[in-house]
Design an enzyme around this catalytic site. Structure first.
Site: not given
Length: 302
Positions: A155, A159, A263-265
């Protein structure tokens, strides 16, 4: 520059952990936009009763260095289309920030080209993981299937770091997101206007919308959309962590299915990444100690 709170009621505690969201770094210059907590509460009370068009009009005429961050999901597409049709006193095109994780579906990447054709005046800033351009290069640098062996590191690498780099290089004060309360999870109590720990302003103009409203807008306005939506994907992320959902399932239940994460972070608090770094360092030290013990045992037995 990101926003900050005034000294009368600071956003940050005296000790702020560094890290796990998109935004500025300690090397950035001081913020230019200041918001007190009472001001933020006041703005949210006013904005929550406005239509999405009016919220976006307020953003454009109020916030400098404004960007839209999107992976071209349904909500982001609605926002893009609304922005393209706004008639404001001071016309301003809001550029897009797109994080190419190198693991998107082909349908997502094909949609980017359709968006460029439909909205030619909008600039799309594409940010990839540092020092790589393909998924093969990513695997060579970080190991195969990093999202399985260390999803926190994935992550951050794919991202969070690219997002922080984008905001820093583009000098972003504020970003528009497509998050909605109806998506569930941590988004259930989402405000229209937020300021994260880095001082970045986040605006969620569709916070009050449902998935059906989003879908109806796309259909009524002939907005290009991801073909995967017609195959049961209500929320589309990376190909390795996204599945279609049943009609009665939550909109984002196909993301990280079978896992606790939602959530991806990118939208997680700073402390999450601070803890991640601590865990990574502890793991490194434990591995080093284990190797040292094994080496010493080998010497003793020789």
């Amino acid at each position: 520059m990101p926003a900050s709170y005034t000294e009368t009621e600071p956003l940050r505690d005296n000790v702020t952990e560094s890290g796990y969201v998109s935004g500025s770094s300690s090397d950035d210059t001081p913020p230019e936009i200041a918001l007190t907590r009472p001001h933020l509460r006041f703005l949210n009370r006013q904005l929550q009763f406005l239509e999405a068009q009016d919220i976006l009009r307020w953003c454009i005429t109020t916030l400098p260095n404004l960007y839209q961050t999107t992976a071209f999901g349904p909500s982001g597409l609605v926002i893009l289309d609304i922005l393209s049709k706004l008639n404001v006193p001071r016309p301003q095109i809001v550029d897009i920030i797109f994080l190419d994780t190198l693991h998107h579906f082909p349908e997502t990447l094909a949609l980017v080209d359709k968006i460029r054709e439909r909205y030619p005046h909008v600039t799309i800033h594409i940010y990839k993981p540092a020092d790589v351009d393909t998924d093969e290069e990513f695997a060579k640098m970080h190991g195969p299937r990093l999202w399985e062996t260390d999803d926190g590191l994935y992550d951050f690498t794919a991202k969070v770091e690219p997002a922080r780099r984008a905001y820093r290089e583009l000098n972003a004060n504020a970003v528009i997101t497509g998050r909605r309360r109806s998506q569930g999870g941590k988004r259930g109590e989402l405000d229209i206007l937020e300021v994260d720990e880095t001082g970045l302003i986040k605006i969620n103009p569709l916070a009050n919308w449902t998935f059906d409203q989003v879908r109806q807008y796309i259909k009524a306005n002939n907005v290009p959309y991801n073909e995967l939506l017609d195959r049961g994907y209500k929320s589309v992320g990376d190909s390795h962590s996204t599945q279609p959902v049943a009609e009665n399932e939550d909109e984002r239940s196909g993301r990280w299915k079978g896992q606790r994460k939602t959530e991806c972070g990118i939208h997680n608090p700073l402390s999450k990444y601070a803890q991640f770094l601590i865990d990574q360092e502890r793991k490194r030290q434990e591995e080093a100690l284990s190797q040292a013990i094994e080496s010493q045992l080998a010497i003793d037995l020789s």
